[in-house]
Write a protein that holds these residues in place. Structure first.
Motif, PDB file in Angstrom:
ATOM      1  N   ARG A   4      15.373  13.866 -23.042  1.00  0.00           N
ATOM      2  CA  ARG A   4      16.076  13.849 -21.759  1.00  0.00           C
ATOM      3  C   ARG A   4      15.716  15.079 -20.927  1.00  0.00           C
ATOM      4  O   ARG A   4      15.493  14.983 -19.715  1.00  0.00           O
ATOM      5  CB  ARG A   4      17.593  13.775 -21.994  1.00  0.00           C
ATOM      6  N   GLY A   5      15.636  16.223 -21.595  1.00  0.00           N
ATOM      7  CA  GLY A   5      15.216  17.425 -20.881  1.00  0.00           C
ATOM      8  C   GLY A   5      13.784  17.324 -20.389  1.00  0.00           C
ATOM      9  O   GLY A   5      13.470  17.758 -19.272  1.00  0.00           O
ATOM     10  N   GLY A   6      12.913  16.734 -21.208  1.00  0.00           N
ATOM     11  CA  GLY A   6      11.520  16.556 -20.795  1.00  0.00           C
ATOM     12  C   GLY A   6      11.398  15.671 -19.568  1.00  0.00           C
ATOM     13  O   GLY A   6      10.600  15.943 -18.662  1.00  0.00           O
ATOM     14  N   ARG A   7      12.196  14.606 -19.518  1.00  0.00           N
ATOM     15  CA  ARG A   7      12.162  13.729 -18.354  1.00  0.00           C
ATOM     16  C   ARG A   7      12.655  14.456 -17.100  1.00  0.00           C
ATOM     17  O   ARG A   7      12.107  14.289 -16.010  1.00  0.00           O
ATOM     18  CB  ARG A   7      13.026  12.488 -18.615  1.00  0.00           C
ATOM     19  N   LEU A   8      13.702  15.270 -17.273  1.00  0.00           N
ATOM     20  CA  LEU A   8      14.189  16.062 -16.142  1.00  0.00           C
ATOM     21  C   LEU A   8      13.095  17.004 -15.631  1.00  0.00           C
ATOM     22  O   LEU A   8      12.859  17.116 -14.429  1.00  0.00           O
ATOM     23  CB  LEU A   8      15.406  16.881 -16.557  1.00  0.00           C
ATOM     24  N   ALA A   9      12.439  17.680 -16.579  1.00  0.00           N
ATOM     25  CA  ALA A   9      11.403  18.637 -16.189  1.00  0.00           C
ATOM     26  C   ALA A   9      10.222  17.938 -15.525  1.00  0.00           C
ATOM     27  O   ALA A   9       9.592  18.486 -14.622  1.00  0.00           O
ATOM     28  CB  ALA A   9      10.936  19.415 -17.422  1.00  0.00           C
ATOM     29  N   HIS A  10       9.929  16.717 -15.965  1.00  0.00           N
ATOM     30  CA  HIS A  10       8.865  15.913 -15.350  1.00  0.00           C
ATOM     31  C   HIS A  10       9.298  15.337 -14.004  1.00  0.00           C
ATOM     32  O   HIS A  10       8.461  14.878 -13.227  1.00  0.00           O
ATOM     33  CB  HIS A  10       8.485  14.735 -16.264  1.00  0.00           C
ATOM     34  N   GLY A  11      10.618  15.302 -13.751  1.00  0.00           N
ATOM     35  CA  GLY A  11      11.117  14.626 -12.563  1.00  0.00           C
ATOM     36  C   GLY A  11      11.085  13.122 -12.687  1.00  0.00           C
ATOM     37  O   GLY A  11      10.963  12.396 -11.692  1.00  0.00           O
ATOM     38  N   VAL A  12      11.194  12.617 -13.933  1.00  0.00           N
ATOM     39  CA  VAL A  12      11.133  11.176 -14.187  1.00  0.00           C
ATOM     40  C   VAL A  12      12.546  10.621 -14.282  1.00  0.00           C
ATOM     41  O   VAL A  12      13.360  11.093 -15.084  1.00  0.00           O
ATOM     42  CB  VAL A  12      10.373  10.884 -15.498  1.00  0.00           C
ATOM     43  N   ASN A  13      12.855   9.636 -13.462  1.00  0.00           N
ATOM     44  CA  ASN A  13      14.167   8.996 -13.491  1.00  0.00           C
ATOM     45  C   ASN A  13      14.167   7.821 -14.459  1.00  0.00           C
ATOM     46  O   ASN A  13      13.126   7.206 -14.720  1.00  0.00           O
ATOM     47  CB  ASN A  13      14.553   8.496 -12.091  1.00  0.00           C
ATOM     48  N   ALA A  14      15.342   7.502 -14.964  1.00  0.00           N
ATOM     49  CA  ALA A  14      15.482   6.322 -15.820  1.00  0.00           C
ATOM     50  C   ALA A  14      15.194   5.072 -14.998  1.00  0.00           C
ATOM     51  O   ALA A  14      15.493   5.005 -13.816  1.00  0.00           O
ATOM     52  CB  ALA A  14      16.885   6.260 -16.407  1.00  0.00           C
ATOM     53  N   GLU A  15      14.583   4.079 -15.635  1.00  0.00           N
ATOM     54  CA  GLU A  15      14.285   2.823 -14.958  1.00  0.00           C
ATOM     55  C   GLU A  15      14.323   1.676 -15.956  1.00  0.00           C
ATOM     56  O   GLU A  15      14.270   1.902 -17.183  1.00  0.00           O
ATOM     57  CB  GLU A  15      12.934   2.890 -14.263  1.00  0.00           C
ATOM     58  N   PRO A  16      14.446   0.438 -15.464  1.00  0.00           N
ATOM     59  CA  PRO A  16      14.512  -0.710 -16.379  1.00  0.00           C
ATOM     60  C   PRO A  16      13.285  -0.771 -17.289  1.00  0.00           C
ATOM     61  O   PRO A  16      12.180  -0.380 -16.906  1.00  0.00           O
ATOM     62  CB  PRO A  16      14.547  -1.910 -15.423  1.00  0.00           C
ATOM     63  N   VAL A  17      13.517  -1.250 -18.509  1.00  0.00           N
ATOM     64  CA  VAL A  17      12.469  -1.282 -19.536  1.00  0.00           C
ATOM     65  C   VAL A  17      12.029  -2.715 -19.772  1.00  0.00           C
ATOM     66  O   VAL A  17      12.832  -3.575 -20.141  1.00  0.00           O
ATOM     67  CB  VAL A  17      12.984  -0.653 -20.850  1.00  0.00           C
ATOM     68  N   LYS A  18      10.744  -2.965 -19.571  1.00  0.00           N
ATOM     69  CA  LYS A  18      10.176  -4.284 -19.833  1.00  0.00           C
ATOM     70  C   LYS A  18       9.635  -4.342 -21.257  1.00  0.00           C
ATOM     71  O   LYS A  18       9.415  -3.317 -21.902  1.00  0.00           O
ATOM     72  CB  LYS A  18       9.056  -4.576 -18.832  1.00  0.00           C
ATOM     73  N   SER A  19       9.398  -5.550 -21.725  1.00  0.00           N
ATOM     74  CA  SER A  19       8.802  -5.711 -23.050  1.00  0.00           C
ATOM     75  C   SER A  19       7.346  -5.268 -23.000  1.00  0.00           C
ATOM     76  O   SER A  19       6.688  -5.366 -21.964  1.00  0.00           O
ATOM     77  CB  SER A  19       8.890  -7.167 -23.508  1.00  0.00           C
ATOM     78  N   VAL A  20       6.865  -4.759 -24.118  1.00  0.00           N
ATOM     79  CA  VAL A  20       5.464  -4.336 -24.223  1.00  0.00           C
ATOM     80  C   VAL A  20       4.843  -5.059 -25.413  1.00  0.00           C
ATOM     81  O   VAL A  20       5.555  -5.499 -26.326  1.00  0.00           O
ATOM     82  CB  VAL A  20       5.348  -2.807 -24.413  1.00  0.00           C
TER      83      VAL A  20
END
Length: 455
Positions: free
Chosen positions: A196-212
Motif C-alpha cells: 500500500r505504501g509502494g502504491r502511494l509512493a508510485h501515485g497509483v490509485n486502486a482500480e477494478p481488477v480484471k481476470s488475467v
C-alpha cells in the motif's frame, strides 16, 4: 517462514473487536510502531518482490527483509528475516548471507526512505484449535509517503487484524477469522502495508481488477486444476469487493460479478468430480443475486440508454425519464450493498479458502477420487468437447430461437469461453486462440441483444 492471516476491519468496528478480545484470558500489549520502508528511486527492490523496513519499537530498532511469498484469501506464507538494528537505518552487517542475497549490493547503495507507516498495535497471544498458538494484533493508524519522494504527500488509513501463527496449523487462523468476519464484516486482505505504501509512493490509485491468464503445468492433476481455478476466481472477487462496497465506479460491480460467474463456471465444469458444500454454494448464490440487479441498472443507464438518447425526439421528456431511471439505479445499488451486508462476503471467502486448504473435495467416493487424481489435460479435452455440443445445436437452430432460448445459448457460450480460458495453458496454439476469439465475438453479439431485451 512467517504464516499470517490478515483481515481488513471496518474502522467503526474496532471498538467491538476490542470488546471481543477483552473476554479472552490474555493481557493485551500496546505499542506505538513507526516503520520506515526503503527502496531505490525507481522502486527496483519492490519490483523484485522484496520489502525492507526499519521499525522503531519503543527505544529499540528492528530491521526486516520480507519476500512476497504466497498469498491467497488473506493467508500469506513468506520468508522473513528480522533482527535488531543499531540505529534508524539498515545495518547490513547484521543480516545473514541468505537475506543479503535478496538485496544485491548494487541496490543497497541506492536505497532511500520512500514511505512509512505509523500505527498503534494492540496484541494478544491466544490459544487456537488443536493447541495452536496465535498472536492477534489490531493495527490502527496510517501509511504515508515521505517528503521529497512525491510532490504531493499522500496517506491511507490502516485498520486491520493480523493473526500470526506461532505454532500449529493454518486452519486455526481461519477458524478465528471466520467468526470475526461473520460478526464484524471483516474482509480477507492480501495487500501488505508495504504494498500500500509502494502504491502511494508510485501515485497509483486502486482500480477494478480484471481476470488475467492462468498458469498451469501440463502435468497437473484434475484436483490441482480445480483448486487453482477456484483460487483465481476468488482472488478476482476479493480484489474488487472493497470497491463494490465503497466506490462509485460501476466497473467494480462488473468485475466482481464476472469473478463469481467464472467461479460458477468452474463449479459447473467440475460438478461431477469436485463438489462444493451446499453451505458455500448457497453463499455463492446469495452474492450473485445481490450483484445482479445493480449491474443490470448500470448497463441500462450507462450503456444502453446513452446510445438511444441522440435519436429521441423530445429532449426534455427524455431527461425526465432518465431522472426516474437514475433514482431506480440508486435504489438498486443501495439494495445491493444491503444484501451484501447480509451475505457476509468476508466470512464466505474465508470459508471457501478454508475448504480449499483442507482439500474438502477429497471426501468423495473412490470412483470420483480416481478422476480427481487423473491427468487434467485429457479430462479437459473431454470437458471442452462436451461443452461445445449445445453451442453447435443452438447455432444451427438460431433463427427459430426465442429470447429465453437465445439467452440460454449465450450462457452456454460464456461457460465454454471461461472453460477455454482456464484450460488455455494446457493447449495454447493458433487453433485455441481462434476458438476463443469466436466464442468472445459470439458472446459479445448475444450480450448486446440480451441487454436490449432487458432494457
Amino acid at each position: 517462514m512467517e504464516i499470517e492471516l490478515k483481515l481488513a476491519l471496518p474502522p467503526q468496528q474496532a471498538a467491538a473487536f476490542l470488546k471481543l478480545m477483552a473476554r479472552r484470558r490474555s493481557m493485551p500489549v500496546q505499542q506505538d510502531l513507526v516503520s520506515r520502508y526503503y527502496d531505490t528511486p525507481d522502486f527496483a527492490l519492490s519490483a523484485q518482490g522484496v520489502a525492507l523496513r526499519v521499525r522503531r519499537v519503543g527505544r529499540h530498532w528492528l530491521q526486516t527483509i520480507k519476500t512476497e511469498g504466497e498469498r491467497r484469501g488473506g493467508l500469506s506464507q513468506r520468508v522473513e528475516y528480522e533482527m535488531p538494528a543499531t540505529r534508524g537505518a539498515p545495518d547490513w552487517s547484521r543480516f545473514p548471507a541468505e537475506a543479503l542475497a535478496l538485496v544485491p549490493e548494487v541496490l543497497r547503495v541506492q536505497l532511500v526512505p520512500v514511505f512509512e507507516s505509523r500505527f498503534e498495535r494492540t496484541a494478544w497471544l491466544i490459544n487456537g484449535r488443536d493447541g495452536a498458538k496465535i498472536e492477534v494484533a489490531l493495527d490502527v493508524g496510517e501509511v504515508r509517503t515521505l517528503n521529497g519522494i512525491n510532490v504531493d504527500a499522500r496517506s491511507l488509513p490502516i485498520c486491520e487484524i493480523e493473526l500470526e501463527l506461532k505454532t500449529g496449523q493454518p486452519d486455526a487462523l481461519f477458524e478465528l477469522a471466520q467468526g470475526w468476519a461473520q460478526r464484524l464484516d471483516c474482509l480477507p486482505l492480501d495487500v501488505s502495508k508495504a504494498e500500500r505504501g509502494g502504491r502511494l509512493a508510485h501515485g497509483v490509485n486502486a482500480e477494478p481488477v480484471k481476470s488475467v491468464p492462468m498458469t498451469l503445468d501440463r502435468d497437473v492433476r484434475v484436483e490441482e486444476g480445480f483448486a487453482a481455478m477456484c483460487q483465481d476466481c476468488l482472488a478476482q472477487f476479493q480484489a474488487n469487493l472493497p470497491g463494490v462496497l465503497a466506490s462509485d465506479d460501476i466497473e467494480y460491480v462488473h468485475q466482481a460479478r464476472v469473478a463469481l460467474r467464472r467461479l460458477r463456471a468452474v463449479l459447473r465444469l467440475y460438478r461431477r468430480v469436485c463438489v462444493l458444500p451446499e453451505q458455500l454454494m448457497d453463499g455463492l448464490r446469495g452474492l450473485t443475486a445481490a450483484l445482479g440487479p445493480a449491474r443490470d441498472w448500470d448497463v441500462l443507464c450507462g450503456e444502453t440508454l446513452p446510445a438511444i438518447a441522440p435519436h429521441y425526439v423530445d429532449a426534455d421528456t427524455w431527461q425526465q425519464g432518465i431522472a426516474v431511471l437514475q433514482e431506480n439505479r440508486g435504489a438498486a445499488r443501495a439494495g445491493m450493498q444491503a444484501a451484501l451486508g447480509q451475505a457476509h462476503p468476508g466470512a464466505w471467502l474465508l470459508g471457501f479458502q478454508r475448504w480449499l486448504l483442507q482439500h474438502g473435495w477429497r471426501a468423495a467416493p473412490e470412483t470420483q477420487r480416481f478422476v480427481q487424481l487423473s491427468a487434467l489435460e485429457a479430462w479437459a479435452r473431454q470437458a471442452l468437447r462436451k461443452g461445445h455440443r449445445p453451442i453447435v445445436r443452438g447455432v444451427r437452430d438460431f433463427v427459430q430461437l426465442q429470447p429465453p432460448q437465445r439467452h440460454a445459448l449465450r450462457i452456454a457460450i460464456k461457460r465454454q469461453r471461461y472453460a477455454s480460458e482456464f484450460f488455455q495453458p494446457l493447449f495454447g496454439g493458433r487453433r485455441q486462440a481462434q476458438y476463443l476469439a469466436f466464442l468472445q465475438d459470439a458472446q459479445d453479439s448475444l450480450e448486446r441483444t440480451n441487454d436490449a431485451h432487458v432494457a
